[in-house]
Design a protein around this motif. Structure first.
Motif, PDB file in Angstrom:
ATOM      1  N   SER A 123       0.841  -1.190   0.000  1.00 29.14           N
ATOM      2  CA  SER A 123       0.000   0.000   0.000  1.00 29.14           C
ATOM      3  C   SER A 123       0.879   1.245   0.000  1.00 29.14           C
ATOM      4  O   SER A 123       2.068   1.181   0.313  1.00 29.14           O
ATOM      5  CB  SER A 123      -0.941  -0.002   1.207  1.00 29.14           C
ATOM      6  OG  SER A 123      -0.206  -0.037   2.401  1.00 29.14           O
ATOM      7  N   VAL A 124       0.261   2.354  -0.347  1.00 27.11           N
ATOM      8  CA  VAL A 124       0.975   3.628  -0.363  1.00 27.11           C
ATOM      9  C   VAL A 124       1.550   3.889   1.020  1.00 27.11           C
ATOM     10  O   VAL A 124       0.890   3.659   2.036  1.00 27.11           O
ATOM     11  CB  VAL A 124       0.035   4.774  -0.793  1.00 27.11           C
ATOM     12  CG1 VAL A 124       0.707   6.123  -0.635  1.00 27.11           C
ATOM     13  CG2 VAL A 124      -0.415   4.570  -2.231  1.00 27.11           C
ATOM     14  N   GLY A 125       2.804   4.325   1.061  1.00 32.98           N
ATOM     15  CA  GLY A 125       3.493   4.585   2.317  1.00 32.98           C
ATOM     16  C   GLY A 125       4.420   3.454   2.713  1.00 32.98           C
ATOM     17  O   GLY A 125       5.353   3.654   3.476  1.00 32.98           O
ATOM     18  N   GLY A 126       4.159   2.252   2.194  1.00 35.22           N
ATOM     19  CA  GLY A 126       5.061   1.134   2.440  1.00 35.22           C
ATOM     20  C   GLY A 126       6.342   1.348   1.650  1.00 35.22           C
ATOM     21  O   GLY A 126       6.511   2.348   0.946  1.00 35.22           O
ATOM     22  N   ARG A 127       7.256   0.419   1.795  1.00 35.42           N
ATOM     23  CA  ARG A 127       8.531   0.535   1.091  1.00 35.42           C
ATOM     24  C   ARG A 127       8.859  -0.779   0.406  1.00 35.42           C
ATOM     25  O   ARG A 127       8.410  -1.835   0.836  1.00 35.42           O
ATOM     26  CB  ARG A 127       9.645   0.886   2.078  1.00 35.42           C
ATOM     27  CG  ARG A 127       9.427   2.224   2.771  1.00 35.42           C
ATOM     28  CD  ARG A 127      10.426   2.485   3.871  1.00 35.42           C
ATOM     29  NE  ARG A 127      10.223   1.510   4.939  1.00 35.42           N
ATOM     30  CZ  ARG A 127      11.195   1.016   5.693  1.00 35.42           C
ATOM     31  NH1 ARG A 127      12.448   1.413   5.525  1.00 35.42           N
ATOM     32  NH2 ARG A 127      10.946   0.133   6.640  1.00 35.42           N
ATOM     33  N   VAL A 128       9.636  -0.694  -0.652  1.00 37.12           N
ATOM     34  CA  VAL A 128      10.133  -1.873  -1.349  1.00 37.12           C
ATOM     35  C   VAL A 128      11.652  -1.850  -1.255  1.00 37.12           C
ATOM     36  O   VAL A 128      12.286  -0.848  -1.578  1.00 37.12           O
ATOM     37  CB  VAL A 128       9.704  -1.884  -2.836  1.00 37.12           C
ATOM     38  CG1 VAL A 128      10.317  -3.070  -3.559  1.00 37.12           C
ATOM     39  CG2 VAL A 128       8.185  -1.925  -2.961  1.00 37.12           C
ATOM     40  N   GLN A 129      12.226  -2.956  -0.782  1.00 35.90           N
ATOM     41  CA  GLN A 129      13.679  -3.105  -0.723  1.00 35.90           C
ATOM     42  C   GLN A 129      14.092  -4.060  -1.831  1.00 35.90           C
ATOM     43  O   GLN A 129      13.620  -5.187  -1.889  1.00 35.90           O
ATOM     44  CB  GLN A 129      14.114  -3.654   0.633  1.00 35.90           C
ATOM     45  CG  GLN A 129      15.609  -3.855   0.734  1.00 35.90           C
ATOM     46  CD  GLN A 129      16.031  -4.363   2.101  1.00 35.90           C
ATOM     47  OE1 GLN A 129      15.208  -4.824   2.885  1.00 35.90           O
ATOM     48  NE2 GLN A 129      17.301  -4.266   2.380  1.00 35.90           N
ATOM     49  N   VAL A 130      14.961  -3.568  -2.711  1.00 32.91           N
ATOM     50  CA  VAL A 130      15.497  -4.382  -3.799  1.00 32.91           C
ATOM     51  C   VAL A 130      16.936  -4.711  -3.426  1.00 32.91           C
ATOM     52  O   VAL A 130      17.760  -3.812  -3.247  1.00 32.91           O
ATOM     53  CB  VAL A 130      15.447  -3.632  -5.147  1.00 32.91           C
ATOM     54  CG1 VAL A 130      16.001  -4.503  -6.256  1.00 32.91           C
ATOM     55  CG2 VAL A 130      14.018  -3.185  -5.456  1.00 32.91           C
ATOM     56  N   HIS A 131      17.229  -5.993  -3.285  1.00 30.42           N
ATOM     57  CA  HIS A 131      18.562  -6.428  -2.881  1.00 30.42           C
ATOM     58  C   HIS A 131      19.559  -6.229  -4.016  1.00 30.42           C
ATOM     59  O   HIS A 131      19.248  -6.495  -5.186  1.00 30.42           O
ATOM     60  CB  HIS A 131      18.548  -7.894  -2.452  1.00 30.42           C
ATOM     61  CG  HIS A 131      17.671  -8.135  -1.267  1.00 30.42           C
ATOM     62  ND1 HIS A 131      17.967  -7.652  -0.003  1.00 30.42           N
ATOM     63  CD2 HIS A 131      16.500  -8.785  -1.138  1.00 30.42           C
ATOM     64  CE1 HIS A 131      17.013  -8.009   0.833  1.00 30.42           C
ATOM     65  NE2 HIS A 131      16.111  -8.702   0.169  1.00 30.42           N
ATOM     66  N   GLY A 132      20.755  -5.730  -3.672  1.00 31.30           N
ATOM     67  CA  GLY A 132      21.824  -5.554  -4.645  1.00 31.30           C
ATOM     68  C   GLY A 132      22.238  -6.894  -5.233  1.00 31.30           C
ATOM     69  O   GLY A 132      22.134  -7.932  -4.584  1.00 31.30           O
ATOM     70  N   LYS A 133      22.691  -6.872  -6.468  1.00 34.67           N
ATOM     71  CA  LYS A 133      23.011  -8.119  -7.168  1.00 34.67           C
ATOM     72  C   LYS A 133      24.505  -8.361  -7.257  1.00 34.67           C
ATOM     73  O   LYS A 133      25.025  -8.656  -8.323  1.00 34.67           O
ATOM     74  CB  LYS A 133      22.404  -8.089  -8.566  1.00 34.67           C
ATOM     75  CG  LYS A 133      20.903  -8.063  -8.543  1.00 34.67           C
ATOM     76  CD  LYS A 133      20.325  -8.070  -9.923  1.00 34.67           C
ATOM     77  CE  LYS A 133      18.812  -8.034  -9.826  1.00 34.67           C
ATOM     78  NZ  LYS A 133      18.169  -7.932 -11.102  1.00 34.67           N
ATOM     79  N   GLY A 134      25.200  -8.230  -6.162  1.00 32.34           N
ATOM     80  CA  GLY A 134      26.627  -8.513  -6.170  1.00 32.34           C
ATOM     81  C   GLY A 134      27.394  -7.528  -5.325  1.00 32.34           C
ATOM     82  O   GLY A 134      26.860  -6.532  -4.830  1.00 32.34           O
ATOM     83  N   ALA A 135      28.667  -7.802  -5.191  1.00 37.22           N
ATOM     84  CA  ALA A 135      29.537  -6.940  -4.406  1.00 37.22           C
ATOM     85  C   ALA A 135      29.561  -5.537  -5.004  1.00 37.22           C
ATOM     86  O   ALA A 135      29.650  -5.362  -6.215  1.00 37.22           O
ATOM     87  CB  ALA A 135      30.940  -7.516  -4.364  1.00 37.22           C
ATOM     88  N   GLY A 136      29.447  -4.546  -4.156  1.00 41.03           N
ATOM     89  CA  GLY A 136      29.498  -3.168  -4.611  1.00 41.03           C
ATOM     90  C   GLY A 136      28.155  -2.617  -5.057  1.00 41.03           C
ATOM     91  O   GLY A 136      28.064  -1.451  -5.416  1.00 41.03           O
ATOM     92  N   ASN A 137      27.114  -3.443  -5.059  1.00 40.62           N
ATOM     93  CA  ASN A 137      25.774  -2.990  -5.416  1.00 40.62           C
ATOM     94  C   ASN A 137      24.895  -3.058  -4.173  1.00 40.62           C
ATOM     95  O   ASN A 137      24.353  -4.115  -3.844  1.00 40.62           O
ATOM     96  CB  ASN A 137      25.176  -3.866  -6.517  1.00 40.62           C
ATOM     97  CG  ASN A 137      25.875  -3.716  -7.829  1.00 40.62           C
ATOM     98  OD1 ASN A 137      26.301  -2.617  -8.183  1.00 40.62           O
ATOM     99  ND2 ASN A 137      26.021  -4.796  -8.557  1.00 40.62           N
ATOM    100  N   PRO A 138      24.742  -1.934  -3.473  1.00 38.95           N
ATOM    101  CA  PRO A 138      23.966  -1.955  -2.235  1.00 38.95           C
ATOM    102  C   PRO A 138      22.470  -2.140  -2.498  1.00 38.95           C
ATOM    103  O   PRO A 138      21.983  -1.898  -3.610  1.00 38.95           O
ATOM    104  CB  PRO A 138      24.243  -0.577  -1.632  1.00 38.95           C
ATOM    105  CG  PRO A 138      24.553   0.284  -2.800  1.00 38.95           C
ATOM    106  CD  PRO A 138      25.246  -0.610  -3.796  1.00 38.95           C
ATOM    107  N   ASP A 139      21.758  -2.564  -1.464  1.00 39.80           N
ATOM    108  CA  ASP A 139      20.304  -2.635  -1.548  1.00 39.80           C
ATOM    109  C   ASP A 139      19.747  -1.231  -1.785  1.00 39.80           C
ATOM    110  O   ASP A 139      20.345  -0.244  -1.371  1.00 39.80           O
ATOM    111  CB  ASP A 139      19.720  -3.171  -0.243  1.00 39.80           C
ATOM    112  CG  ASP A 139      20.035  -4.637  -0.011  1.00 39.80           C
ATOM    113  OD1 ASP A 139      20.694  -5.261  -0.861  1.00 39.80           O
ATOM    114  OD2 ASP A 139      19.603  -5.153   1.033  1.00 39.80           O
ATOM    115  N   GLN A 140      18.601  -1.175  -2.435  1.00 38.29           N
ATOM    116  CA  GLN A 140      17.912   0.099  -2.645  1.00 38.29           C
ATOM    117  C   GLN A 140      16.537  -0.011  -2.011  1.00 38.29           C
ATOM    118  O   GLN A 140      15.866  -1.039  -2.130  1.00 38.29           O
ATOM    119  CB  GLN A 140      17.765   0.397  -4.128  1.00 38.29           C
ATOM    120  CG  GLN A 140      19.077   0.600  -4.844  1.00 38.29           C
ATOM    121  CD  GLN A 140      18.848   1.033  -6.270  1.00 38.29           C
ATOM    122  OE1 GLN A 140      18.000   1.867  -6.565  1.00 38.29           O
ATOM    123  NE2 GLN A 140      19.606   0.444  -7.171  1.00 38.29           N
ATOM    124  N   VAL A 141      16.116   1.057  -1.339  1.00 39.14           N
ATOM    125  CA  VAL A 141      14.801   1.088  -0.710  1.00 39.14           C
ATOM    126  C   VAL A 141      14.065   2.314  -1.222  1.00 39.14           C
ATOM    127  O   VAL A 141      14.581   3.429  -1.178  1.00 39.14           O
ATOM    128  CB  VAL A 141      14.908   1.137   0.829  1.00 39.14           C
ATOM    129  CG1 VAL A 141      13.520   1.214   1.453  1.00 39.14           C
ATOM    130  CG2 VAL A 141      15.648  -0.085   1.347  1.00 39.14           C
TER     131      VAL A 141
END
Length: 62
Positions: free
Chosen positions: A4-22
């Protein structure tokens, strides 16, 4: 996957040097909380996202 609106999505980085994005969900475009979601990231950019298996839904930030 449902969110729902206001929630967050965390996308995990795909390897070393690629941090998760929220990103914060600012719009849900699917029916009944289903994807796609319009996300706003901390740097201000916005992106339409269809979360995959490397993503998780998080509750709204405190």
């Amino acid at each position: 996957m449902r969110a729902s609106v206001g929630g967050r999505v965390q996308v995990h980085g795909k390897g070393a040097g690629n941090p998760d994005q929220v990103g914060e969900i600012i719009e849900v475009r699917g029916a009944d909380g289903e994807p796609p979601y319009l996300l706003r990231f901390p740097d201000g950019r916005e992106s339409l996202v269809f979360p995959g298996p490397d993503s998780v839904i998080l509750p709204p930030a405190p």
